[in-house]
Design a protein around this motif. Structure first.
Motif, PDB file in Angstrom:
ATOM      1  N   GLY B  28      -1.296 -54.855 -18.684  1.00  0.00           N
ATOM      2  CA  GLY B  28      -1.722 -55.327 -19.991  1.00  0.00           C
ATOM      3  C   GLY B  28      -2.445 -56.653 -19.965  1.00  0.00           C
ATOM      4  O   GLY B  28      -2.864 -57.150 -21.003  1.00  0.00           O
ATOM      5  N   GLY B  29      -2.626 -57.221 -18.794  1.00  0.00           N
ATOM      6  CA  GLY B  29      -3.272 -58.527 -18.693  1.00  0.00           C
ATOM      7  C   GLY B  29      -4.641 -58.435 -18.053  1.00  0.00           C
ATOM      8  O   GLY B  29      -5.164 -57.346 -17.801  1.00  0.00           O
ATOM      9  N   VAL B  30      -5.233 -59.596 -17.804  1.00  0.00           N
ATOM     10  CA  VAL B  30      -6.572 -59.657 -17.232  1.00  0.00           C
ATOM     11  C   VAL B  30      -6.499 -60.288 -15.842  1.00  0.00           C
ATOM     12  O   VAL B  30      -6.032 -61.413 -15.692  1.00  0.00           O
ATOM     13  CB  VAL B  30      -7.513 -60.490 -18.120  1.00  0.00           C
ATOM     14  N   LEU B  31      -6.939 -59.523 -14.838  1.00  0.00           N
ATOM     15  CA  LEU B  31      -7.042 -60.059 -13.481  1.00  0.00           C
ATOM     16  C   LEU B  31      -8.503 -60.380 -13.203  1.00  0.00           C
ATOM     17  O   LEU B  31      -9.371 -59.521 -13.349  1.00  0.00           O
ATOM     18  CB  LEU B  31      -6.535 -59.029 -12.458  1.00  0.00           C
ATOM     19  N   PRO B 157      -8.495 -45.655 -21.814  1.00  0.00           N
ATOM     20  CA  PRO B 157      -7.857 -45.910 -20.531  1.00  0.00           C
ATOM     21  C   PRO B 157      -6.690 -46.885 -20.677  1.00  0.00           C
ATOM     22  O   PRO B 157      -6.552 -47.545 -21.710  1.00  0.00           O
ATOM     23  CB  PRO B 157      -8.986 -46.570 -19.735  1.00  0.00           C
ATOM     24  N   ARG B 158      -5.873 -46.949 -19.650  1.00  0.00           N
ATOM     25  CA  ARG B 158      -4.868 -48.007 -19.596  1.00  0.00           C
ATOM     26  C   ARG B 158      -5.331 -49.130 -18.669  1.00  0.00           C
ATOM     27  O   ARG B 158      -4.763 -50.199 -18.666  1.00  0.00           O
ATOM     28  CB  ARG B 158      -3.527 -47.438 -19.140  1.00  0.00           C
ATOM     29  N   GLU B 159      -6.347 -48.826 -17.860  1.00  0.00           N
ATOM     30  CA  GLU B 159      -6.948 -49.854 -17.015  1.00  0.00           C
ATOM     31  C   GLU B 159      -8.480 -49.795 -17.153  1.00  0.00           C
ATOM     32  O   GLU B 159      -9.046 -48.696 -17.158  1.00  0.00           O
ATOM     33  CB  GLU B 159      -6.608 -49.634 -15.524  1.00  0.00           C
ATOM     34  N   ILE B 160      -9.107 -50.956 -17.275  1.00  0.00           N
ATOM     35  CA  ILE B 160     -10.570 -51.005 -17.256  1.00  0.00           C
ATOM     36  C   ILE B 160     -10.990 -51.937 -16.128  1.00  0.00           C
ATOM     37  O   ILE B 160     -10.468 -53.043 -15.996  1.00  0.00           O
ATOM     38  CB  ILE B 160     -11.161 -51.542 -18.579  1.00  0.00           C
ATOM     39  N   LEU B 161     -11.923 -51.473 -15.310  1.00  0.00           N
ATOM     40  CA  LEU B 161     -12.476 -52.306 -14.248  1.00  0.00           C
ATOM     41  C   LEU B 161     -13.905 -52.660 -14.630  1.00  0.00           C
ATOM     42  O   LEU B 161     -14.679 -51.787 -15.012  1.00  0.00           O
ATOM     43  CB  LEU B 161     -12.476 -51.554 -12.920  1.00  0.00           C
TER      44      LEU B 161
END
Lengths: 342, 289
Positions: B28-31, B157-161
């Motif tokens: 849920g955060g930003v890497l 999505p649950r993840e976006i790159l």
């Protein structure tokens, strides 16, 4: 123009194109050395298809049923097939100029077919198609190898296609001049430019199912083709098995091209003109584009056949000459447009 | 833990691009992935997105290797926004966003109300609803990037790159995009060039250098003056602005001696412009002086 034109509703397009196909088909059956009026054609169809007990002149019946109708059906199938190939290749290669003729696939198929005819590898329509398929697949492999080996990119593919065309055309000429008799040579050279002469029902029996089955297989991949709009990685990120889809669709287009080349020779530019015109009318979504393109290709080819028999009285032009007369200006128009947008 | 790379290595063209890199995206955060040009940020993103396979190591999605997840299933979970996106097709904004529904639809299934809702929501979130009918080719670079983000959101999505999503955007659109990504409940992994943006918007930072992971952790602990000097070869300081946000300031070399005279030149009316420039331009200069 910031807002694109309204797209043509697919239903209307199919209806109008269907009507155009009927009209072009009637003209193709009616026009010729012996002019046959529409009522006579309808009587023949009624007798042959529905078994009605109508009185028809047997000579006319023979012309309509055995010569012209089969010829029109094969022309329609071939037009649909070649347009479908262009449509699929343009999406997969992301290149507006991609089509079997310009990519050298048709040239490869010709080489394969000529090898079967002259060197006598097998016999009959099926082995001719298989030979053409071998040639088309070889051309595909060569062009792909050349394009990726020189750094990929959409322009490279067309350059590689030119190299492939030249090579395979040279191979065809070599085989024909060294191994064929004078009579064979004349026949083959005429056939290579595209000829619907000598088409009979068995040819239609090959062409029509091939187009319908391949059309459905491509339609199954319509969404994958849409996803290729932003490139291979983008398609993969949308869940498309890109490698598998590519191989499958390349094989289908190679097979379609091979089947049509073995029937009517290497007819160019249909795959270039028709998909672009259709995309302009119904929009770029492949679910709509594929059926529309197949139908429009059929209309185009039947119309081209009518023209090839009427432009010069008493003489039949190779159909490839007619399609090139339309195709070359379209090629220029597409180049012109891509110059402005880039 | 949602998405993680474990000891991944990857080579291309005989060159080792990534060498034993391990990173974990906070759920849920930003890497933020930062590093100099050629440090392997884009390659690591492609491995994380399953677009390339690592030569060694694993990319894990909920503890499962990404290579074992079917492509369509992966695309329903994880979206990818490329640095550049170009097409030959005459697409509308709506068509592009609708592509995001591809992994949710079968080969023959129709367009469902759920697809429609997802596309509408994605357009709304990115502020592109009013542009839905516009042709993609007429959009500016910033608008195209936003449409691609909308397409990614339509995948639900649950993840976006995202690979350097702020490239080519003006400053307002850079900040708006990063703010948007931070506001989503989606896990984001973003390759970024701007260390100040990385410090301000990311929950977690991974620093790459020549294919190796230098460090991963909270922005304050990773983007230290010492690390920035070692990896990027520039001098920088950390400070907190009045909202308490971490900012990175770069130390630039003092101006050359002629700087003062150049400044004076810019303040006055340029001689050349008075002759060849337009009237409005002269007015602007006149106003300033």
């Amino acid at each position: 123009m910031s807002y694109p034109r309204r797209r043509f509703p697919l239903g209307w397009f199919l209806l109008l194109a269907g009507a155009a196909l009927l009209a072009a088909g009637s003209a193709a059956i009616s026009i010729g050395d012996v002019r046959i009026p529409l009522p006579a054609i309808l009587k023949v169809l009624g007798r042959q298809i529905f078994g009605l007990d109508l009185t028809v002149d047997p000579i006319r019946e023979g012309i309509v049923w055995h010569y012209r109708l089969s010829r029109a059906v094969v022309a329609a199938a071939a037009g649909g097939a070649l347009a479908l190939c262009g449509c699929v290749l343009q999406a997969l290669l992301r290149n507006p100029l991609a089509e079997p003729y310009l990519l050298g696939i048709a040239a490869g198929a010709s080489t394969g077919a000529v090898m079967v005819i002259i060197l006598g590898v097998g016999a009959g329509a099926v082995s001719l198609t298989l030979g053409a398929f071998g040639g088309a697949a070889a051309a595909f492999g060569l062009v792909a190898l050349l394009a990726t080996g020189t750094g990929g990119g959409t322009e490279r593919i067309i350059l590689a296609g030119i190299a492939g065309s030249q090579l395979f055309n040279a191979a065809t000429s070599f085989i024909v001049t060294t191994s064929a008799s004078a009579e064979q040579t004349r026949g083959i050279m005429f056939w290579l430019l595209g000829s619907l002469g000598g088409i009979r029902w068995p040819d239609a029996g090959l062409a029509v199912p091939v187009v319908l089955i391949c059309g459905l297989l491509c339609l199954r991949r319509a969404r994958a083709l849409d996803a290729f709009a932003f490139g291979e990685d983008a398609a993969a990120a949308l869940g498309i098995e890109t490698g598998k889809v590519r191989v499958e669709l390349f094989a289908i287009t190679a097979f379609l091209t091979a089947a049509m080349v073995s029937l009517i020779g290497a007819v160019g530019f249909v795959g270039l003109v028709v998909p672009h015109a259709t995309r302009f009318l119904v929009g770029p979504g492949h679910e709509r584009l594929i059926p529309a393109t197949v139908l429009a290709g059929a209309v185009f080819m039947v119309g081209a056949d009518v023209l090839s028999r009427t432009v010069v009285p008493g003489q039949v032009l190779p159909i490839g000459v007619v399609t090139a007369l339309f195709g070359a200006p379209a090629f220029v128009a597409i180049l012109w447009r891509s110059r402005r947008t880039s | 833990m949602t998405l993680a790379a474990r000891d991944v290595s990857w080579s291309a063209g005989g060159r080792r691009i990534l060498n034993g890199v391990s990173v974990t995206a906070p759920a849920g955060g930003v890497l933020g992935l930062v590093g100099p040009n050629g440090s392997g940020k884009s390659s690591l993103l492609r491995l994380l997105g399953g677009l390339r396979r690592p030569d060694a190591g694993d990319v894990l999605l909920d503890g499962r290797p990404v290579s074992r997840v079917r492509r369509a299933e992966l695309a329903r979970r994880l979206a990818f926004v490329e640095q550049h996106s170009a097409t030959e097709m005459q697409l509308r904004v709506r068509d592009v966003v609708s592509l995001g529904r591809t992994p949710h639809r079968g080969a023959w299934g129709g367009w469902t109300p759920a697809d429609e809702a997802a596309v509408a929501a994605a357009l709304e979130t990115t502020g592109m609803t009013g542009r839905a009918g516009q042709s993609w080719s007429t959009l500016s670079g910033g608008e195209r990037q936003r449409v691609q983000v909308a397409r990614a959101l339509a995948q639900e999505p649950r993840e976006i790159l995202l690979d350097e999503p702020t490239n080519h955007l003006d400053i307002r659109h850079q900040l708006e995009l990063l703010d948007l990504l931070r506001s989503l409940r989606t896990t984001c992994v973003i390759a970024l060039h701007d260390l100040d943006h990385a410090a301000a918007f990311c929950d977690c930072i991974a620093v790459l250098d020549r294919g190796r992971l230098v460090t991963q952790g909270l922005p304050a602990g990773t983007l230290t003056p010492g690390l920035i000097r070692d990896v990027f070869a520039v001098e920088a300081t950390q400070r907190y602005d009045r909202h308490g946000t971490l900012r990175i300031d770069f130390t630039v070399a003092p101006p050359p001696a002629r700087h003062r005279s150049l400044q004076a030149h810019c303040r006055s009316k340029p001689e050349d412009d008075r002759r060849s420039g337009s009237d409005s331009r002269q007015e602007t200069y006149g106003h300033l002086s």
